[in-house]
Design a protein around this motif. Structure first.
Motif, short mmCIF file in Angstrom:
data_model
loop_
_atom_site.label_atom_id
_atom_site.label_comp_id
_atom_site.label_asym_id
_atom_site.label_seq_id
_atom_site.Cartn_x
_atom_site.Cartn_y
_atom_site.Cartn_z
N GLY A 63 12.23 12.92 3.46
CA GLY A 63 11.37 13.26 2.33
C GLY A 63 10.79 12.03 1.66
N VAL A 64 11.58 11.00 1.51
CA VAL A 64 11.09 9.76 0.90
C VAL A 64 10.03 9.10 1.79
CG1 VAL A 64 11.77 7.42 0.24
CG2 VAL A 64 13.15 9.35 -0.48
N VAL A 65 10.26 9.09 3.09
CA VAL A 65 9.28 8.50 4.01
C VAL A 65 7.97 9.28 3.97
CG1 VAL A 65 8.78 8.12 6.46
CG2 VAL A 65 10.98 7.43 5.52
N ILE A 66 8.06 10.59 3.99
CA ILE A 66 6.84 11.41 3.89
C ILE A 66 6.14 11.14 2.56
CG2 ILE A 66 5.94 13.76 3.74
CD1 ILE A 66 8.11 14.58 5.72
N GLY A 67 6.91 10.98 1.49
CA GLY A 67 6.32 10.67 0.20
C GLY A 67 5.58 9.34 0.20
N PHE A 68 6.16 8.33 0.84
CA PHE A 68 5.46 7.05 0.94
C PHE A 68 4.19 7.17 1.75
CE2 PHE A 68 9.61 4.63 0.20
CZ PHE A 68 9.27 4.33 -1.10
N LEU A 69 4.24 7.95 2.82
CA LEU A 69 3.04 8.15 3.63
C LEU A 69 1.95 8.88 2.83
CD1 LEU A 69 4.62 9.03 7.07
CD2 LEU A 69 3.54 6.89 6.40
N VAL A 70 2.35 9.81 2.00
CA VAL A 70 1.39 10.52 1.15
C VAL A 70 0.74 9.55 0.17
CG1 VAL A 70 1.21 12.22 -0.71
CG2 VAL A 70 2.42 12.79 1.37
N ARG A 71 1.53 8.65 -0.41
CA ARG A 71 0.96 7.66 -1.34
C ARG A 71 -0.04 6.75 -0.64
NH1 ARG A 71 4.58 5.60 -6.19
NH2 ARG A 71 2.52 4.95 -6.82
N ILE A 72 0.29 6.34 0.58
CA ILE A 72 -0.63 5.50 1.35
C ILE A 72 -1.90 6.27 1.64
CG2 ILE A 72 -0.96 4.39 3.58
CD1 ILE A 72 2.06 3.69 3.49
N ALA A 73 -1.78 7.53 2.02
CA ALA A 73 -2.95 8.35 2.32
C ALA A 73 -3.82 8.55 1.09
CB ALA A 73 -2.51 9.69 2.90
N LYS A 74 -3.19 8.73 -0.07
CA LYS A 74 -3.97 8.90 -1.30
C LYS A 74 -4.74 7.63 -1.65
CE LYS A 74 -1.27 12.49 -3.57
NZ LYS A 74 -0.40 12.83 -4.72
N ARG A 75 -4.13 6.47 -1.45
CA ARG A 75 -4.83 5.21 -1.72
C ARG A 75 -5.99 4.99 -0.78
NH1 ARG A 75 -0.17 0.72 -2.39
NH2 ARG A 75 0.89 1.69 -4.15
N ARG A 76 -5.81 5.30 0.48
CA ARG A 76 -6.87 5.08 1.46
C ARG A 76 -8.01 6.07 1.26
NH1 ARG A 76 -5.58 3.47 7.22
NH2 ARG A 76 -6.70 1.59 6.66
N ARG A 77 -7.71 7.21 0.68
CA ARG A 77 -8.72 8.24 0.48
C ARG A 77 -9.69 7.85 -0.61
NH1 ARG A 77 -7.58 14.50 -1.02
NH2 ARG A 77 -9.50 15.33 -0.20
N ASN A 78 -9.22 7.14 -1.61
CA ASN A 78 -10.08 6.76 -2.75
C ASN A 78 -10.93 5.57 -2.45
OD1 ASN A 78 -9.13 8.83 -4.30
ND2 ASN A 78 -7.48 7.63 -5.15
#
Length: 78
Positions: A63-78
């Motif tokens: 869950g923590v790893v998926i959460g980090f990947l989500v944060r990375i994806a959100k940064r790259r999206r903006n």
């Protein structure tokens, strides 16, 4: 898609913490080996409480790893 991954990450973290807590509870309430085995089979569906704690840690880390990947994806999206 990112929102779904975020929900999955939160659920994995919550379920991992719950699994760890349940394993620790069974380990503390049933200290005898036979009692621990019986309670673990009944309440945790594992052979002993240590297996439930190990499974909970794995779920929590995923869950923590998926959460980090989500944060990375959100940064790259903006």
């Amino acid at each position: 898609m990112i929102r779904l991954a975020s929900v999955v990450a939160w659920l994995a973290v919550l379920l991992g913490c719950l699994r760890i807590a349940m394993g620790l509870f069974v380990a503390s309430q049933f200290p005898g080996a036979e009692e621990n085995l019986a309670a673990s089979k009944r309440y945790l569906a594992t052979t002993n409480s240590g297996d439930a704690i190990d499974q909970g840690i794995v779920i929590l880390v995923v869950g923590v790893v998926i959460g980090f990947l989500v944060r990375i994806a959100k940064r790259r999206r903006n």
